[in-house]
Design an enzyme around this catalytic site. Structure first.
Site, PDB file in Angstrom:
ATOM      1  N   GLU A  57       0.842  -1.201   0.000  1.00  0.00           N
ATOM      2  CA  GLU A  57       0.000   0.000   0.000  1.00  0.00           C
ATOM      3  C   GLU A  57       0.872   1.245   0.000  1.00  0.00           C
ATOM      4  O   GLU A  57       1.820   1.336   0.781  1.00  0.00           O
ATOM      5  CB  GLU A  57      -0.897   0.004   1.248  1.00  0.00           C
ATOM      6  CG  GLU A  57      -1.612   1.314   1.503  1.00  0.00           C
ATOM      7  CD  GLU A  57      -2.131   1.427   2.928  1.00  0.00           C
ATOM      8  OE1 GLU A  57      -2.365   2.574   3.381  1.00  0.00           O
ATOM      9  OE2 GLU A  57      -2.288   0.395   3.602  1.00  0.00           O
ATOM     10  N   LYS A 147      -9.845  -2.640   8.381  1.00  0.00           N
ATOM     11  CA  LYS A 147      -8.564  -2.194   8.930  1.00  0.00           C
ATOM     12  C   LYS A 147      -8.794  -1.710  10.360  1.00  0.00           C
ATOM     13  O   LYS A 147      -9.605  -0.807  10.590  1.00  0.00           O
ATOM     14  CB  LYS A 147      -8.008  -1.062   8.060  1.00  0.00           C
ATOM     15  CG  LYS A 147      -6.891  -0.256   8.686  1.00  0.00           C
ATOM     16  CD  LYS A 147      -6.489   0.862   7.742  1.00  0.00           C
ATOM     17  CE  LYS A 147      -5.569   1.869   8.417  1.00  0.00           C
ATOM     18  NZ  LYS A 147      -5.111   2.906   7.472  1.00  0.00           N
TER      19      LYS A 147
END
Length: 214
Positions: A57, A147
């Site tokens: 990411e 998350k």
């Protein structure tokens, strides 16, 4: 700029749960390359891939970050690796992520409009949560991968507590994660731990390799 109103250019709607079920299958770690610039991001992405961390990411907070994301996406494509855009806060960031070639978006908080905009743009979405209320909202919306942020402040005890009412939810622990505490969070029920600066330390890399080999 891509015209997302043109039906011929509309990507297929992505099912975030299905995407992450496959992407994180057997993968206990992902990498976050925040504010590292293009050259350093490419180097650490390569380190992550060589180590066995498939998903990377690159958070989008500055124009330089967008350049780094595009470069890492291109490098990942050559190796068959998916790259995502992080710190996706609004529709403009979703569009920037899509135009850069990202395959998924990651957000620090839960915004269902961002989730749906990501999926409609062909990107899976991983929103952030920190409370039972947010987990419930996400669960009701059909999301199963979330998350947990900031995981180091939530602590390992938060995850078994959430597993009681939400047994189907899979958490990616982000924020304050490293090679020294990754195993503790995985043992607490976290499915994936996201690491960043640990990729720059030989000692940390050795520990991360042990985590992957568990």
């Amino acid at each position: 700029m891509t015209d997302m109103t043109d039906p011929d250019l509309q990507p297929d709607l992505v099912d975030s749960t299905e995407y992450f079920d496959q992407a994180f299958d057997g993968a206990p770690l992902m990498a976050i390359l925040r504010g590292m610039g293009t050259e350093r991001s490419l180097a650490l992405a390569t380190t992550a891939w060589d180590l066995g961390i498939d998903l990377v990411e690159v958070p989008l907070q500055t124009p330089t970050d967008r350049e780094a994301l595009a470069a890492v996406v291109a490098a990942g494509r050559e190796r068959g690796k998916d790259v995502g855009a992080g710190t996706v806060l609004d529709m403009a960031t979703v569009e920037a992520a899509a135009e850069s070639g990202a395959r998924f978006t990651v957000s620090p908080g839960l915004d269902l409009e961002v989730v749906r905009a990501s999926e409609e743009a062909g990107l899976a979405s991983l929103p952030g949560v920190a409370t039972a209320t947010e987990v419930q909202r996400a669960h009701t919306a059909g999301l199963r991968w979330l998350k947990a942020f900031p995981a180091s402040l939530l602590g390992t005890g938060w995850f078994p507590a959430m597993r009681g009412p939400f047994p189907e939810v899979r958490f990616v622990a982000t924020g304050g994660m490293n090679a020294r505490n990754a195993a503790d969070f995985l043992d607490a029920g976290v499915r994936v731990v996201a690491v960043g600066s640990a990729l720059e330390s030989d000692a940390e890399l050795a520990r991360l390799a042990e985590v992957i080999a568990r």
